[in-house]
Every structure is written in structure tokens, then in C-alpha cells.
Design an enzyme around this catalytic site. Structure first.
Site, PDB file in Angstrom:
ATOM      1  N   CYS A  68       0.813  -1.221   0.000  1.00 13.87           N
ATOM      2  CA  CYS A  68       0.000   0.000   0.000  1.00 13.87           C
ATOM      3  C   CYS A  68       0.848   1.274   0.000  1.00 13.87           C
ATOM      4  O   CYS A  68       0.317   2.362  -0.154  1.00 13.87           O
ATOM      5  CB  CYS A  68      -0.909  -0.007   1.213  1.00 13.87           C
ATOM      6  SG  CYS A  68      -1.526  -1.644   1.604  1.00 13.87           S
ATOM      7  N   HIS A  84      -8.179   3.881  -3.154  1.00 15.62           N
ATOM      8  CA  HIS A  84      -6.831   3.468  -2.768  1.00 15.62           C
ATOM      9  C   HIS A  84      -6.207   2.566  -3.833  1.00 15.62           C
ATOM     10  O   HIS A  84      -6.108   1.361  -3.652  1.00 15.62           O
ATOM     11  CB  HIS A  84      -6.911   2.769  -1.399  1.00 15.62           C
ATOM     12  CG  HIS A  84      -5.596   2.337  -0.836  1.00 15.62           C
ATOM     13  ND1 HIS A  84      -4.384   2.920  -1.166  1.00 15.62           N
ATOM     14  CD2 HIS A  84      -5.298   1.347   0.063  1.00 15.62           C
ATOM     15  CE1 HIS A  84      -3.409   2.314  -0.499  1.00 15.62           C
ATOM     16  NE2 HIS A  84      -3.937   1.352   0.231  1.00 15.62           N
TER      17      HIS A  84
END
Lengths: 165, 400
Positions: free
Chosen positions: B88, B338
Site C-alpha cells: 500500500c 486506494h
């Protein structure tokens, strides 16, 4: 304008990509062999185990072939205590990994076995036949053996948690 | 070691969302947007390329993506080229390496591209691939994707500190208020606490609106040294420094108390010591709100409030613009979505736009001089923070 001159035919069925199989690394030999195969052999024989360093005494999970504390390769297999305590849990209702999609919703939990962290482990596990609403932090659980059949002829063993009533 | 000052001197971005666009299309859109932003940039100026991408081999079945980006944007890379991966935080990692490469003098002008294409007809591949960022063999095998993990984090935080689902919902409400003024964000509608609480349950206590989305998007950034910054812009944004911290921990057993992110606490202390600042000096904090609970814990571990009081912090409005610190004035991951590799670069984009004053008034942090961007990767084991300022770094010593 040209018409297609040659045709290629693809296989009727393409197997589940190995990367989507959650329990793939369980072969004792060949390119998939793992140095901690005893972990899987012990599961097949009904025991959830891990490694403990004979030299410095460190209990580790996951099991390893070399101690992360003192780098000794003199490790022994020890049984994880059968009863532990529920530390955290949730229930997977949306967005499950492909291979377990059919089993949703199921509870995913973390439980502590033994005297964590000094001489115990904190491990994750699935729980079946129980609802999120029926559980609370601190509930007693025990590990049980899970048999996984397929794809095809494959038979493998894993563990899961059950609430101790 | 003496290091050169490094600045971000140009930015480009795509619309984030479920895009009818391929991975390559996204790279091209972001790249073109960057060249539009920096009219003085000749592509021959660029000597290095860093591509932040988390799982292109899973989601578009493509590896070796850095030279692919070089080809797409027609750039001959003469110094350093790399694809960076830290789940991430892959995008921030690309910025970090570009910064280091320029600071040491190896590179002069670096292009950073953060990109991810997560949506496809086979949507579930994205969630199925998230099991690989934890320990796949021992946690992934139990169905540990991100939502169940962060659900347990939330449960622990509620259990220990009395945090409520309403307080978590308030994070989404704030970030949507700002996201509603961000034309690049995936979600641009304001939401209410009730809407968050009534959204579909994903993994209790987390509802759909507590979670950031599966998103496609890309961001491009241009970095160079102090010597050349003015060739490209009158408003360089300086990189003050960056830290990372991971304890020897990847699997559940090594994580200890889930509600306490000790590695983030250590990283923040390291950054503040390095820059000789306190949390009070920070005007803007772009933080990794992959889930609403994440932002609450980040308030605490970054030192904006006491441990355990993150819920109260949002409830009292302290993370709004005009509060103690403006947190995620661009809408965060919750409103923007995201796309893993693009997220860290999107945070830098937001900070540059804020410092330039090029954001709508309702989400503009007037007079901001110091900003941080925080990413976490995986199951919150690894934390990454970078600091940015309108002011040039002074007297910062590395290897302190």
C-alpha cells in the site's frame, strides 16, 4: 480483406491459478518442498505444533528452520497448548478470497495459546458454525484439525478454532 | 555526508475511480498531465524513473513495468530506473528512492509514477491478492485480507479505549466533506454518520463506508535538486526528510497489541527528532486512512493526541481544517480510493496543490508551511512518513 487462415484452440478448462490456492506449500519434496514440512506432517497426525530454539529457548510462530533470535539451527517441535483465549475476531461477509468465497460468512479470529508473548503464541484461525454475535473477547477456544479436500485428488490438513462451551 | 536539497517541481494526476482505462492508459494520462503542468520540461531532462506499483503481476499480469513506463512516455533513462514495491506504500517508496538518488547526486531530474489498476471483470482478484501482503502461508491461509484484519484492529481499539462506531464514521464524514471538493476523487458525495453506520457490513465492526475502495488511478511527480528546481517551477515543494519503521514483525504472532501501532510511534519520533519539530508544527497531515479506524490510531501514534483519545479527537473536530491539524484535506484514501501504488504519490500531489494554493477554498489550508504524508503497508506492520515544506531544508543532518 483476409479471412483467418489459421486457428488456435485453447484448453477447455484452465485450472485455478496456484497463486489463488491458500494452502499450496505443503509438499515434502520437489520444488515446493518446505523445511518446515513437519508442521504439515504433524497437522496430518492431529497436532498443531511449532518450533522452539534448543539453544536460547525462543518459541516462535510461524515455525522456522533457524532461530530468528540466536540463529541456531537446533530447533525442536513443540505442541501448541490445545486451549487458548480469543483475542480478537470478526466475520468476513464481503470480499472473501476466491477459494473460500463459498464458505462466507465465516469468522476470522486471533487467539492466544499459552503464556503470550513470553511462552505462548498469538495466531489467526478460521471459525465455523458460530456467529460474530455469539463471541466475545476472552472466550475460551481450542484448535481443531481441518481437512481440506481438492482440487482433484489433493488432501491436506490445516487447523481452525472452536469455541469451548 | 552532505546531501543536496530536493524538491517536487511538477505534478500530474488522473481521475481516480473505477476507470474504463488500462494500466497503460493511466500511466499515459498521468504523464501527459505532468508535462502539461511543467511547460519548460523537455523529456530529455529526465535522467531517472521510479515506478511505484504494488501488484501489476497479479492485476494486469505484467512485470518489468519500469521500462514499460519509459517506453509509454518516450523517455530514455540514463541514470537510475526502478519499480518500487511495498504494498500500500509502493508510491511513497518511489518518491523516497527518487529523493535519495537526487540528494546523493546520482540523479538530477527524476520522474516518479505511482499507478495501480485494481478493477477488472474479475473483481475478486483484488481482495484475493491482498492476502499476500500479510504472511500468506500462516495468516493469508485463514482468509486474512485487509478488511478482517482492520476490523480486528477496530475491535481491539473499541475494547481498550472505548472508541465508538460513530467516531469511526465521523472520519468518513470529514474526508467526504473534503472529497466532495476534489474533482479527482473516486467518491465526491458528502455522507452523514447515519449513512456510514447503515452501510453494508463488510467485516464487523467495519461497514462499507469505513473502508477505502478498490480503485484505478495514477499520479506523476517531477523531482529535481535545488540547483535546477527554478528551471521548472516558481513554487518548489521541498522534501525535508523521510523515515520508515518496521519491527521484526510480519505475522500475527509478532504484532502484539493490534490497537497500538508501536512501529508508527517509533517512526514519528524518529522523524520529529530528525527535523527537530513537534507534532504541533505540522499544518497538514496526509495520513493512511485505508479504514476509518486507521486514521484514528494515526492521530494517536503521530502524537496529535494522547494514546486512546483518537476517537475524541475526530469527535471534537480537531482534525478538520481550522482544528489542531488539518488531516486529509484532499479526502484521504476513503474519498479518493486506494489504488495502492498511486496512493503515496497522490498524497504528495495533494500537498503540492495545497502549498500552491490550487485547491478549492473549502478544503484549502491557508498559510500551511509544513506537511507530512504517512503510509502504512500491509497489515499495518510497516510505516512510512515523509515531510514536505514550502521552506528549504536547513541544517538537517542525516545519519543523526
Amino acid at each position: 480483406m483476409k479471412k483467418p487462415k489459421r486457428k488456435l484452440t485453447l484448453p477447455e478448462k484452465i485450472d485455478l491459478p496456484p497463486l489463488l490456492d491458500l494452502w499450496e506449500q505443503q509438499d515434502p519434496s520437489g520444488p515446493d518442498a518446505t523445511g518446515i514440512y513437519d508442521f504439515y506432517r504433524n497437522l496430518a497426525e492431529g497436532e498443531l505444533t511449532t518450533t522452539k530454539c534448543k539453544s536460547c529457548g525462543k518459541l516462535m510462530f510461524p515455525p522456522q528452520i533457524i532461530c530468528p533470535n540466536c540463529y541456531s539451527d537446533e530447533l525442536e517441535w513443540v505442541r501448541i497448548p490445545e486451549e487458548g483465549e480469543l483475542y480478537a475476531f470478526t466475520e468476513l461477509r464481503l470480499g472473501a478470497p476466491i477459494i473460500v468465497e463459498n464458505y462466507t460468512p465465516f469468522v476470522i479470529a486471533i487467539a492466544r495459546f499459552g503464556n503470550y508473548p513470553e511462552n505462548g503464541v498469538q495466531i489467526s484461525g478460521m471459525m465455523f458454525d458460530v456467529k460474530y454475535e455469539d463471541l466475545k473477547i476472552g472466550d475460551k477456544v481450542r484448535w481443531e484439525i481441518l481437512e481440506i479436500e481438492g482440487p482433484g485428488e489433493k488432501k491436506r490438513y490445516w487447523y481452525y478454532f472452536e469455541k469451548v462451551e | 555526508m552532505s546531501m543536496r536539497n530536493v524538491a517536487i517541481v511538477g505534478v500530474g494526476i488522473t481521475r481516480f475511480g473505477v476507470r474504463e482505462a488500462s494500466w497503460k492508459d493511466l500511466v499515459l494520462e498521468a504523464g501527459k498531465s505532468l508535462f502539461d503542468d511543467v511547460p519548460n520540461l523537455d523529456k530529455k531532462d529526465i535522467d531517472s524513473l521510479f515506478v511505484g506499483a504494488a501488484q501489476p503481476e497479479r492485476w494486469i499480469y505484467q512485470t518489468h513495468v519500469a521500462p514499460l513506463v519509459a517506453e509509454l512516455l518516450g523517455i530514455e533513462v540514463k541514470r537510475v530506473i526502478a519499480r518500487t514495491e511495498s504494498a500500500c506504500a509502493s508510491g511513497q517508496l518511489a518518491i523516497r528512492y527518487a529523493w535519495l538518488s537526487i540528494a546523493t547526486g546520482l540523479s538530477d531530474v527524476a520522474l516518479v509514477v505511482g499507478v495501480e489498476k485494481m478493477n477488472s471483470k474479475f473483481l475478486n482478484i483484488s481482495q484475493s491478492s491482498m492476502i499476500n501482503v500479510g504472511n500468506r502461508e500462516f495468516d493469508g491461509a485463514n482468509g486474512f485480507t485487509a478488511p478482517p484484519f482492520f476490523a480486528m484492529v477496530a475491535q481491539r481499539h473499541m475494547h481498550l479505549y472505548g472508541t465508538t462506531e460513530e467516531q469511526m464514521a465521523m472520519v468518513r464524514v470529514k474526508n467526504q466533506e473534503y472529497g466532495s471538493q476534489n474533482p479527482y476523487a473516486q467518491f465526491q458525495k458528502k455522507v452523514t454518520v447515519e449513512q456510514v453506520l447503515n452501510s453494508r457490513m463488510v467485516a464487523p465492526p467495519l461497514k462499507l463506508f469505513d473502508c477505502s475502495a478498490i480503485t484505478d488511478g495514477a499520479v506523476a511527480l517531477l523531482l529535481t535538486s535545488e540547483e535546477r528546481a527554478r528551471e521548472f517551477t516558481d513554487t518548489p515543494v521541498w522534501i525535508l526528510g523521510g523515515v520508515q519503521h518496521v519491527d521484526a514483525a510480519h505475522t500475527t504472532n509478532q504484532m502484539g497489541e493490534l490497537a497500538d501501532w508501536v512501529a508508527l510511534r517509533k517512526a514519528a519520533k524518529d522523524l520529529y527528532d530528525m527535523l527537530k519539530i513537534t507534532p504541533d508544527d505540522i499544518d497538514i497531515a496526509e495520513v493512511h486512512d485505508c479504514f476509518t479506524i486507521s486514521e484514528i490510531i494515526e492521530y494517536e501514534e503521530l502524537g496529535f493526541c494522547k494514546k486512546g483519545e483518537g476517537g475524541k479527537f475526530i469527535e471534537e473536530g480537531e482534525s478538520y481544517i481550522g482544528g489542531k491539524v488539518a488531516v486529509n484535506p484532499g479526502g484521504g484514501l476513503l474519498a479518493n480510493g486506494h489504488p495502492l501504488g498511486a496512493t503515496g504519490t497522490r498524497q504528495a500531489w495533494e500537498i503540492v496543490m495545497q502549498f500552491r494554493g490550487e485547491v478549492p477554498k473549502g478544503r484549502y489550508v491557508d498559510g500551511a508551511e509544513l506537511a507530512i504524508a504517512h503510509n502504512l503497508s500491509g497489515m499495518a506492520q510497516l510505516h512510512h512518513i515523509m515531510a514536505y515544506s514550502v521552506n528549504k531544508p536547513r541544517d538537517i543532518k542525516f545519519g543523526r
